[in-house]
Every structure is written in structure tokens, then in C-alpha cells.
Design a protein around this motif. Structure first.
Motif, PDB file in Angstrom:
ATOM      1  N   VAL A 143       0.690  -1.155  -0.086  1.00 37.84           N
ATOM      2  CA  VAL A 143      -0.005   0.120   0.030  1.00 37.84           C
ATOM      3  C   VAL A 143       0.981   1.164  -0.101  1.00 37.84           C
ATOM      4  N   VAL A 144       0.968   2.079  -1.061  1.00 41.61           N
ATOM      5  CA  VAL A 144       1.666   3.217  -1.122  1.00 41.61           C
ATOM      6  C   VAL A 144       1.288   4.420  -0.620  1.00 41.61           C
ATOM      7  N   GLN A 145      -0.163   4.589  -0.571  1.00 43.87           N
ATOM      8  CA  GLN A 145      -0.638   5.728   0.300  1.00 43.87           C
ATOM      9  C   GLN A 145      -2.101   5.114   0.634  1.00 43.87           C
ATOM     10  N   PRO A 146      -2.404   5.557   1.986  1.00 43.75           N
ATOM     11  CA  PRO A 146      -1.230   6.651   3.097  1.00 43.75           C
ATOM     12  C   PRO A 146      -0.346   5.825   3.414  1.00 43.75           C
ATOM     13  N   LYS A 147       0.683   6.633   4.045  1.00 42.98           N
ATOM     14  CA  LYS A 147       1.873   6.003   4.526  1.00 42.98           C
ATOM     15  C   LYS A 147       1.512   5.330   5.491  1.00 42.98           C
ATOM     16  N   MET A 148       2.144   4.018   5.811  1.00 45.94           N
ATOM     17  CA  MET A 148       1.488   3.180   6.799  1.00 45.94           C
ATOM     18  C   MET A 148       2.708   2.872   8.083  1.00 45.94           C
ATOM     19  N   LYS A 149       2.427   2.837   9.191  1.00 51.23           N
ATOM     20  CA  LYS A 149       3.442   2.322  10.008  1.00 51.23           C
ATOM     21  C   LYS A 149       3.558   0.774  10.238  1.00 51.23           C
ATOM     22  N   SER A 150       4.739   0.344  10.262  1.00 55.01           N
ATOM     23  CA  SER A 150       4.965  -1.327  10.258  1.00 55.01           C
ATOM     24  C   SER A 150       5.748  -1.695  11.595  1.00 55.01           C
ATOM     25  N   THR A 151       5.608  -3.103  11.644  1.00 53.94           N
ATOM     26  CA  THR A 151       6.138  -3.602  12.788  1.00 53.94           C
ATOM     27  C   THR A 151       6.684  -4.670  12.382  1.00 53.94           C
ATOM     28  N   PRO A 152       8.048  -4.719  12.512  1.00 53.59           N
ATOM     29  CA  PRO A 152       8.967  -6.104  11.661  1.00 53.59           C
ATOM     30  C   PRO A 152       8.683  -7.248  12.391  1.00 53.59           C
ATOM     31  N   LEU A 153       8.350  -8.256  11.708  1.00 51.39           N
ATOM     32  CA  LEU A 153       8.471  -9.580  12.150  1.00 51.39           C
ATOM     33  C   LEU A 153       9.606 -10.115  12.662  1.00 51.39           C
ATOM     34  N   ILE A 154       9.522 -11.050  13.962  1.00 49.74           N
ATOM     35  CA  ILE A 154      10.736 -11.856  14.197  1.00 49.74           C
ATOM     36  C   ILE A 154      11.077 -12.891  13.138  1.00 49.74           C
ATOM     37  N   PRO A 155      12.045 -13.228  12.496  1.00 49.05           N
ATOM     38  CA  PRO A 155      12.454 -14.061  11.427  1.00 49.05           C
ATOM     39  C   PRO A 155      12.545 -15.612  12.042  1.00 49.05           C
ATOM     40  N   ASN A 156      12.315 -16.435  11.235  1.00 47.47           N
ATOM     41  CA  ASN A 156      12.352 -18.029  11.422  1.00 47.47           C
ATOM     42  C   ASN A 156      11.464 -18.508  12.611  1.00 47.47           C
ATOM     43  N   MET A 157      10.414 -17.615  12.588  1.00 47.72           N
ATOM     44  CA  MET A 157       9.278 -18.423  13.548  1.00 47.72           C
ATOM     45  C   MET A 157       8.189 -18.871  12.460  1.00 47.72           C
ATOM     46  N   PRO A 158       7.332 -19.840  13.382  1.00 52.42           N
ATOM     47  CA  PRO A 158       6.253 -20.716  12.710  1.00 52.42           C
ATOM     48  C   PRO A 158       5.009 -19.585  12.346  1.00 52.42           C
ATOM     49  N   HIS A 159       5.176 -18.533  13.456  1.00 52.79           N
ATOM     50  CA  HIS A 159       3.773 -17.549  13.201  1.00 52.79           C
ATOM     51  C   HIS A 159       4.313 -16.332  12.921  1.00 52.79           C
ATOM     52  N   TYR A 160       3.446 -15.202  12.961  1.00 47.42           N
ATOM     53  CA  TYR A 160       3.697 -13.776  12.954  1.00 47.42           C
ATOM     54  C   TYR A 160       4.043 -13.253  14.176  1.00 47.42           C
ATOM     55  N   ASN A 161       5.377 -13.628  14.578  1.00 47.50           N
ATOM     56  CA  ASN A 161       5.693 -13.102  15.959  1.00 47.50           C
ATOM     57  C   ASN A 161       6.259 -11.740  15.780  1.00 47.50           C
ATOM     58  N   VAL A 162       5.705 -10.760  16.865  1.00 46.35           N
ATOM     59  CA  VAL A 162       6.401  -9.440  16.884  1.00 46.35           C
ATOM     60  C   VAL A 162       7.213  -9.158  18.366  1.00 46.35           C
ATOM     61  N   LYS A 163       7.926  -8.445  18.433  1.00 41.62           N
ATOM     62  CA  LYS A 163       8.569  -8.082  19.758  1.00 41.62           C
ATOM     63  C   LYS A 163       7.606  -6.878  20.471  1.00 41.62           C
ATOM     64  N   LEU A 164       7.083  -7.456  21.460  1.00 41.49           N
ATOM     65  CA  LEU A 164       6.192  -6.652  22.461  1.00 41.49           C
ATOM     66  C   LEU A 164       6.850  -6.089  23.399  1.00 41.49           C
ATOM     67  N   LYS A 165       7.010  -4.771  23.553  1.00 41.05           N
ATOM     68  CA  LYS A 165       7.677  -3.598  24.280  1.00 41.05           C
ATOM     69  C   LYS A 165       7.131  -3.358  25.553  1.00 41.05           C
ATOM     70  N   SER A 166       5.830  -3.239  25.669  1.00 40.67           N
ATOM     71  CA  SER A 166       5.014  -2.610  26.736  1.00 40.67           C
ATOM     72  C   SER A 166       3.677  -2.618  26.539  1.00 40.67           C
ATOM     73  N   ILE A 167       2.701  -2.465  27.673  1.00 39.82           N
ATOM     74  CA  ILE A 167       1.267  -2.747  27.426  1.00 39.82           C
ATOM     75  C   ILE A 167       0.835  -1.242  28.013  1.00 39.82           C
ATOM     76  N   ASP A 168      -0.108  -0.288  27.503  1.00 42.49           N
ATOM     77  CA  ASP A 168      -0.790   0.879  28.155  1.00 42.49           C
ATOM     78  C   ASP A 168      -2.200   0.628  28.137  1.00 42.49           C
ATOM     79  N   VAL A 169      -2.770   0.836  29.540  1.00 46.28           N
ATOM     80  CA  VAL A 169      -3.976   0.953  29.669  1.00 46.28           C
ATOM     81  C   VAL A 169      -4.462   2.257  29.984  1.00 46.28           C
TER      82      VAL A 169
END
Length: 247
Positions: A143-169
Motif C-alpha cells: 500500500v503506497v498511500q496512505p503512509k503506513m506504520k509497520s512492525t517488523p516480524l521476528i524471523p524464522n518463527m512458525p507464526h507472525y511473531n512481533v517483539k512486544l515492548k510494553s502495554i498501556d491501559v
């Protein structure tokens, strides 16, 4: 009524036999007892206990391709996918049954990977949910427009794993032990477009609920099917902060 895929009703569809390269690549070699007349079968169990079994077929996938200025043009590509012969669990339940499940995993045999390997699309997809009226947009390719924010995936994992840093409530970060965010065997943070619920470790769940009910002590639970639910009319934000970048 369900609109299940019927290979007999397709002039371009064909069954994948177990001696074809796709089947060998899927199972890491030729299957024992395989002959050219036998189909390449599969069996999958999902996290909620639902199951699907069947055989692989190849057919032409038709889609609309964005060409610019809000215009689309016809596109198609040959893909191999599983044709479900028997579904179990929620997939076989008349209340929650589906026409089918489209595969967008990381493996080379997923539908997205096949289209990308054929040069039809870039190996990217976007899933944007409409939280007001339901539904949303599912886009294959960049998707070229609108500009999108992405989260890199952790490589060599069986699922779409991301690195979670914190949780805000509600704008306040939860005070959680650092090991709760570690990625490893049977732990980590998975993004799954096929899951409608957010599953949390018990420790995290208790902290989230404590933060919510500390400010809204008058709220009460009520049971809906197998879930304990509470009704809330104001805006409350639960944010999962990941390692992000702009593409």
C-alpha cells in the motif's frame, strides 16, 4: 448458504497428486506409498480446536488490482490450496461455519508467497478493520498511500511473531516483569488475522483488568455464551507497543 469451492465446477482447477513437487515440498519429501493417482492430502488443527482435512488443488485466483487514481484492473494467478473435504469444531458448526480459509502464512506454500514468487504482487498484505460498521479492507501487495506504520516480524518463527515492548491501559504503562515479553518455545506475541479475541497470560490479564476496574468500580460482569463481559460506553484505550518503523 455456504459457497464452498467445488473443483468439479471449475474448468481451470486440477487435483494435485502426491508425486508432484508441491506435495514433496510441503512434506519435505515424497510420501510413503505415493503413486501418481493418489491426491496430496492435508490435515490441519487450529488453536481453537477446529480442524479441516482434505486435499490440495490448483486453480486460477482472480482479483482486482489497483492501478492508480482509485481505479482497478483485472488480475489473476495460478495458486495451489487446500480443498476441505471435512471440517470439525467451529468450522463445521452451522452457526460459525465458513466458506473457506485463505492462507497468508510465511511459508513458501502460502497463497501470498505463491503470488509473490510468480511476480504478481509484492510479499506484503494489509488488514484494516472497520470498528464502527464492521468489515474492512484486505489488500494484497504494498500500500503506497496512505503512509503506513509497520512492525517488523521476528524471523524464522512458525507464526507472525512481533517483539512486544510494553502495554498501556488508558495511557498508563503496566508494570510487568521483562520475561513476560520474551519470544521462545510456546511463548511470545503472535499477530493472527484469523483470531477475533486477544489472548493474554493470566498475569497480564489480571493487571489489565485491575487498571480498568480501579477507575470504574461500578461496572459489573455478565455472562454471554462462554465469556464474562462488561458494558462500557466511554472511550478507553488499550495499547500494545511494539518495535515499529515507517515504510
Amino acid at each position: 448458504d455456504l459457497m464452498l469451492y467445488d473443483p468439479k465446477g471449475s474448468s481451470s482447477g486440477s487435483t494435485v497428486s502426491c508425486d508432484q513437487p508441491f506435495c514433496a515440498a510441503t512434506y519435505g519429501g515424497k510420501l510413503p506409498g505415493c503413486t501418481a493417482s493418489l491426491p496430496c492430502e492435508y490435515s490441519v488443527m487450529y488453536g481453537d480446536g477446529s480442524t479441516t482435512t482434505g486435499y490440495f488443488v490448483s486453480d486460477s485466483l482472480q482479483y482486482n488490482q489497483v492501478s492508480g487514481d482509485g481505479q482497478t484492473r483485472y488480475g489473476n494467478g495460478s495458486v495451489t490450496f487446500g480443498c476441505g473435504a471435512q471440517q470439525g469444531g467451529d468450522l463445521g458448526n452451522t452457526n460459525q461455519a465458513l466458506d473457506g480459509i485463505i492462507g497468508f502464512g510465511q511459508s513458501n506454500t502460502s497463497m501470498l508467497s505463491q503470488l509473490a514468487a510468480a511476480g504478481k504482487v509484492k510479499k506484503i498484505f494489509s488488514h484494516c478493520l472497520d470498528t464502527i460498521t464492521g468489515g474492512g479492507i484486505f489488500a494484497i501487495g504494498e500500500v503506497v498511500q496512505p503512509k503506513m506504520k509497520s512492525t517488523p516480524l521476528i524471523p524464522n518463527m512458525p507464526h507472525y511473531n512481533v517483539k512486544l515492548k510494553s502495554i498501556d491501559v488508558g495511557g498508563t504503562a503496566l508494570q510487568l516483569p521483562s520475561h513476560i515479553f520474551e519470544t521462545g518455545e510456546k511463548k511470545g506475541t503472535i499477530i493472527d488475522s484469523g483470531t477475533t479475541l486477544t489472548y493474554l497470560p493470566e498475569l497480564v490479564y489480571k493487571e489489565v483488568m485491575a487498571k480498568i476496574f480501579a477507575k470504574h468500580q461500578d461496572m459489573t460482569f455478565r455472562s454471554i455464551q462462554d465469556f464474562l463481559c462488561f458494558q462500557y460506553h466511554e472511550r478507553y484505550t488499550l495499547v500494545f507497543n511494539t518495535e515499529s518503523s515507517y515504510n
